[in-house]
Structure formats: C-alpha cells, structure tokens
Design a protein around this motif. Structure first.
Motif, PDB file in Angstrom:
ATOM      1  N   PHE A  26      52.821 -64.779  10.309  1.00 22.66           N
ATOM      2  CA  PHE A  26      52.122 -63.793  11.142  1.00 22.66           C
ATOM      3  C   PHE A  26      51.196 -62.930  10.289  1.00 22.66           C
ATOM      4  CE2 PHE A  26      51.752 -59.954  13.790  1.00 22.66           C
ATOM      5  CZ  PHE A  26      51.455 -60.524  15.016  1.00 22.66           C
ATOM      6  N   ILE A  27      51.698 -62.406   9.179  1.00 26.25           N
ATOM      7  CA  ILE A  27      50.869 -61.583   8.290  1.00 26.25           C
ATOM      8  C   ILE A  27      49.785 -62.438   7.644  1.00 26.25           C
ATOM      9  CG2 ILE A  27      50.888 -60.216   6.160  1.00 26.25           C
ATOM     10  CD1 ILE A  27      53.758 -59.292   7.056  1.00 26.25           C
ATOM     11  N   GLY A  28      50.148 -63.654   7.224  1.00 29.51           N
ATOM     12  CA  GLY A  28      49.164 -64.565   6.630  1.00 29.51           C
ATOM     13  C   GLY A  28      48.048 -64.915   7.597  1.00 29.51           C
ATOM     14  N   GLN A  29      48.390 -65.092   8.864  1.00 26.09           N
ATOM     15  CA  GLN A  29      47.384 -65.390   9.886  1.00 26.09           C
ATOM     16  C   GLN A  29      46.402 -64.239  10.054  1.00 26.09           C
ATOM     17  OE1 GLN A  29      46.863 -68.487  10.498  1.00 26.09           O
ATOM     18  NE2 GLN A  29      47.234 -68.547  12.704  1.00 26.09           N
ATOM     19  N   PHE A  30      46.909 -63.022  10.002  1.00 22.62           N
ATOM     20  CA  PHE A  30      46.029 -61.862  10.110  1.00 22.62           C
ATOM     21  C   PHE A  30      45.042 -61.855   8.943  1.00 22.62           C
ATOM     22  CE2 PHE A  30      44.871 -57.442   9.354  1.00 22.62           C
ATOM     23  CZ  PHE A  30      44.433 -57.065  10.609  1.00 22.62           C
ATOM     24  N   MET A  31      45.548 -62.063   7.726  1.00 23.19           N
ATOM     25  CA  MET A  31      44.682 -62.070   6.542  1.00 23.19           C
ATOM     26  C   MET A  31      43.698 -63.233   6.593  1.00 23.19           C
ATOM     27  SD  MET A  31      47.638 -60.795   3.835  1.00 23.19           S
ATOM     28  CE  MET A  31      47.207 -61.995   2.674  1.00 23.19           C
ATOM     29  N   GLU A  47      36.884 -75.037   7.760  1.00 22.37           N
ATOM     30  CA  GLU A  47      38.204 -75.442   7.255  1.00 22.37           C
ATOM     31  C   GLU A  47      39.236 -74.338   7.430  1.00 22.37           C
ATOM     32  OE1 GLU A  47      37.355 -76.671   3.269  1.00 22.37           O
ATOM     33  OE2 GLU A  47      36.435 -78.561   3.912  1.00 22.37           O
ATOM     34  N   LEU A  48      38.829 -73.085   7.187  1.00 23.28           N
ATOM     35  CA  LEU A  48      39.749 -71.959   7.373  1.00 23.28           C
ATOM     36  C   LEU A  48      40.113 -71.776   8.841  1.00 23.28           C
ATOM     37  CD1 LEU A  48      38.295 -69.316   4.876  1.00 23.28           C
ATOM     38  CD2 LEU A  48      40.320 -70.759   4.584  1.00 23.28           C
ATOM     39  N   ILE A  49      39.146 -71.982   9.738  1.00 16.76           N
ATOM     40  CA  ILE A  49      39.420 -71.876  11.176  1.00 16.76           C
ATOM     41  C   ILE A  49      40.409 -72.959  11.606  1.00 16.76           C
ATOM     42  CG2 ILE A  49      38.384 -72.156  13.474  1.00 16.76           C
ATOM     43  CD1 ILE A  49      35.878 -70.701  12.277  1.00 16.76           C
ATOM     44  N   GLN A  50      40.235 -74.178  11.094  1.00 17.53           N
ATOM     45  CA  GLN A  50      41.168 -75.257  11.436  1.00 17.53           C
ATOM     46  C   GLN A  50      42.571 -74.945  10.909  1.00 17.53           C
ATOM     47  OE1 GLN A  50      40.673 -77.725  13.551  1.00 17.53           O
ATOM     48  NE2 GLN A  50      38.598 -76.987  13.850  1.00 17.53           N
ATOM     49  N   LEU A  51      42.660 -74.382   9.702  1.00 17.10           N
ATOM     50  CA  LEU A  51      43.956 -73.985   9.151  1.00 17.10           C
ATOM     51  C   LEU A  51      44.558 -72.860   9.993  1.00 17.10           C
ATOM     52  CD1 LEU A  51      46.160 -74.119   6.978  1.00 17.10           C
ATOM     53  CD2 LEU A  51      44.746 -72.551   5.591  1.00 17.10           C
ATOM     54  N   HIS A  52      43.722 -71.908  10.393  1.00 16.07           N
ATOM     55  CA  HIS A  52      44.179 -70.793  11.225  1.00 16.07           C
ATOM     56  C   HIS A  52      44.741 -71.308  12.549  1.00 16.07           C
ATOM     57  CE1 HIS A  52      44.188 -66.564  12.467  1.00 16.07           C
ATOM     58  NE2 HIS A  52      43.625 -66.922  13.611  1.00 16.07           N
ATOM     59  N   LYS A  53      44.052 -72.262  13.164  1.00 19.72           N
ATOM     60  CA  LYS A  53      44.546 -72.841  14.421  1.00 19.72           C
ATOM     61  C   LYS A  53      45.859 -73.588  14.195  1.00 19.72           C
ATOM     62  CE  LYS A  53      40.663 -74.986  15.738  1.00 19.72           C
ATOM     63  NZ  LYS A  53      39.732 -75.725  16.632  1.00 19.72           N
ATOM     64  N   SER A  54      45.944 -74.352  13.099  1.00 22.30           N
ATOM     65  CA  SER A  54      47.166 -75.101  12.801  1.00 22.30           C
ATOM     66  C   SER A  54      48.346 -74.165  12.625  1.00 22.30           C
ATOM     67  CB  SER A  54      46.979 -75.935  11.518  1.00 22.30           C
ATOM     68  OG  SER A  54      45.982 -76.910  11.692  1.00 22.30           O
ATOM     69  N   LEU A  55      48.154 -73.112  11.848  1.00 21.88           N
ATOM     70  CA  LEU A  55      49.235 -72.145  11.628  1.00 21.88           C
ATOM     71  C   LEU A  55      49.568 -71.381  12.910  1.00 21.88           C
ATOM     72  CD1 LEU A  55      48.202 -70.810   8.107  1.00 21.88           C
ATOM     73  CD2 LEU A  55      50.189 -72.237   8.662  1.00 21.88           C
ATOM     74  N   GLY A  56      48.574 -71.177  13.763  1.00 19.85           N
ATOM     75  CA  GLY A  56      48.821 -70.521  15.049  1.00 19.85           C
ATOM     76  C   GLY A  56      49.742 -71.349  15.937  1.00 19.85           C
ATOM     77  N   PHE A  57      49.492 -72.657  15.990  1.00 18.61           N
ATOM     78  CA  PHE A  57      50.372 -73.531  16.777  1.00 18.61           C
ATOM     79  C   PHE A  57      51.776 -73.576  16.174  1.00 18.61           C
ATOM     80  CE2 PHE A  57      46.252 -75.550  18.138  1.00 18.61           C
ATOM     81  CZ  PHE A  57      46.357 -75.189  19.482  1.00 18.61           C
ATOM     82  N   LEU A  58      51.848 -73.606  14.838  1.00 18.93           N
ATOM     83  CA  LEU A  58      53.150 -73.579  14.168  1.00 18.93           C
ATOM     84  C   LEU A  58      53.873 -72.279  14.480  1.00 18.93           C
ATOM     85  CD1 LEU A  58      55.234 -74.742  12.183  1.00 18.93           C
ATOM     86  CD2 LEU A  58      53.870 -73.730  10.318  1.00 18.93           C
ATOM     87  N   LEU A  59      53.154 -71.160  14.418  1.00 20.39           N
ATOM     88  CA  LEU A  59      53.752 -69.864  14.716  1.00 20.39           C
ATOM     89  C   LEU A  59      54.279 -69.810  16.143  1.00 20.39           C
ATOM     90  CD1 LEU A  59      54.312 -66.934  13.828  1.00 20.39           C
ATOM     91  CD2 LEU A  59      52.023 -66.351  14.632  1.00 20.39           C
ATOM     92  N   LEU A  60      53.519 -70.331  17.084  1.00 19.09           N
ATOM     93  CA  LEU A  60      53.951 -70.343  18.480  1.00 19.09           C
ATOM     94  C   LEU A  60      55.256 -71.129  18.632  1.00 19.09           C
ATOM     95  CD1 LEU A  60      53.393 -69.562  21.423  1.00 19.09           C
ATOM     96  CD2 LEU A  60      51.974 -71.619  21.612  1.00 19.09           C
ATOM     97  N   GLY A  61      55.320 -72.289  18.006  1.00 19.84           N
ATOM     98  CA  GLY A  61      56.547 -73.091  18.069  1.00 19.84           C
ATOM     99  C   GLY A  61      57.730 -72.385  17.421  1.00 19.84           C
ATOM    100  N   LEU A  62      57.499 -71.767  16.266  1.00 20.00           N
ATOM    101  CA  LEU A  62      58.582 -71.078  15.558  1.00 20.00           C
ATOM    102  C   LEU A  62      59.086 -69.863  16.315  1.00 20.00           C
ATOM    103  CD1 LEU A  62      57.353 -71.245  11.843  1.00 20.00           C
ATOM    104  CD2 LEU A  62      59.335 -72.425  12.832  1.00 20.00           C
ATOM    105  N   ILE A  63      58.183 -69.113  16.948  1.00 23.28           N
ATOM    106  CA  ILE A  63      58.636 -67.918  17.661  1.00 23.28           C
ATOM    107  C   ILE A  63      59.404 -68.304  18.925  1.00 23.28           C
ATOM    108  CG2 ILE A  63      56.536 -67.446  19.004  1.00 23.28           C
ATOM    109  CD1 ILE A  63      58.871 -64.874  17.328  1.00 23.28           C
TER     110      ILE A  63
END
Length: 194
Positions: A26-31, A47-63
């Motif tokens: 969550f904090i990493g996504q903000f940064m 590339e950063l936007i694609q990583l941001h989207k990937s981590l966003g989907f991971l975050l949604l699943g984890l939460i």
C-alpha cells in the motif's frame, strides 16, 4: 510453538504476514504512483504504470484474503491500558483502512477500464485482466468518466495514506509512550500454549 492462527492475546503468522505485506504494498503503491506521473521518459512511465496496475491487483487480492482471514479468526483483545474511547474507535479505524484498501485498487481498475487509451492491464505480464463493465459509448462521456475515476483514485490515495500515517502513529504511541503490547503482538506471533 508459534501458530498460524490468532489467539486471545496475540496475532498468528498468517495475520502478521498479511498485515505487513498489505502495508508495504500500500505504501509502495503510493510512492510508485507519485513517481510514475512525474517521470519524463514515456517508456519508463509506461513500465511503472504497468507495475502499479499489477501491484494494485495483487493488493486487492491480498486485502480480500486478509478480510476473509480476519472474519474467520479470533481478534486478540486489547490490553487493559487501552481506554474506552480507543476501544470504540480502533475497530472503526480498521474498518476505514480496509475500505480504503479495497476502494483504491477498485478505483484504479475503474480508471483503466474507462480510459480512452484502451491499454490492456496485464498483471505481472501473466494474463490480460478484463476491464470492469464501465465503458461509455460516447467519447465525451468516456473522457468525463476517465476524469472522474482519475480524480477519485487520486483523492482516495491521499486519504488512504493519511489513514496509514495515523495508524502508524497510533502503533508507535502504544509502543513508546504507553509501552503496551499492541505493536509487539503484530510482530511476534502467538504460541500454541496461549
């Protein structure tokens, strides 16, 4: 022996790992979001936007997993040093954190779903994530929808990081000022004998 599940006084390994993993992402996504919109190189930004989207989907699943785990496990009681006001406000603060951690990735998913650029989301380059069924047929409506979701995502990000900052301050207050076990029990897991 330390356990995976929670006890009446401490959190188990599963809760601790999910808590810190969600918090770090969550904090990493903000940064990452802050950096990616300020990057001059289009290739790097993409590339950063694609990583941001990937981590966003991971975050949604984890939460979602974290909430399911919390609902299926006992929540350790607060130590006696915690006052009545905090006993009532702590669950509300946790509920707000969960709500923001779900709403933020969902608003990002909505944003890419209505984007006029129509760039597919490929979490960690493993598969194409389908868009939410929010696309507008009219170009002007699509621009308005994209603007709305971009604004919602931005506001949720700043409000969410504010909540995280309050959460961190509260945990540090417990550890250094009140000197109770609130923070320690989210670091050291429960034992089978507890």
């Amino acid at each position: 022996m330390q356990t995976i599940t929670n006890t009446a006084t401490r959190y188990g390994w599963a809760t601790i790992v999910l808590h810190w993993l969600v918090g770090i992402i969550f904090i990493g996504q903000f940064m990452l979001g802050f950096v990616m919109v300020r990057t001059q190189s289009q290739r790097t930004a993409f590339e950063l936007i694609q990583l941001h989207k990937s981590l966003g989907f991971l975050l949604l699943g984890l939460i979602i997993l974290r909430i399911a785990w919390r609902l299926g496990n006992a929540t350790p009681s607060l130590p006696p040093s915690v006052g009545a006001l905090e006993r009532h406000s702590a669950p509300l603060a946790h509920l707000a954190l969960y709500a923001f951690q779900i709403a933020l990735p969902l608003s990002g998913w909505a944003l890419v779903s209505v984007s006029t650029l129509e760039i597919p989301s490929m979490p960690f380059n493993l598969f194409v994530m389908p868009n939410l069924p929010l696309a507008e047929s009219d170009a002007a409506e699509s621009d308005a929808a994209e603007s709305f979701w971009a604004s919602a995502h931005w506001h949720l990000a700043y409000a969410g990081i504010g909540l995280v900052a309050l959460h961190v301050c509260a945990a540090l207050r417990h550890h250094f000022l009140l000197r109770d076990s609130v923070l320690a029990r989210m670091i050291t897991p429960s034992s089978a004998g507890e």
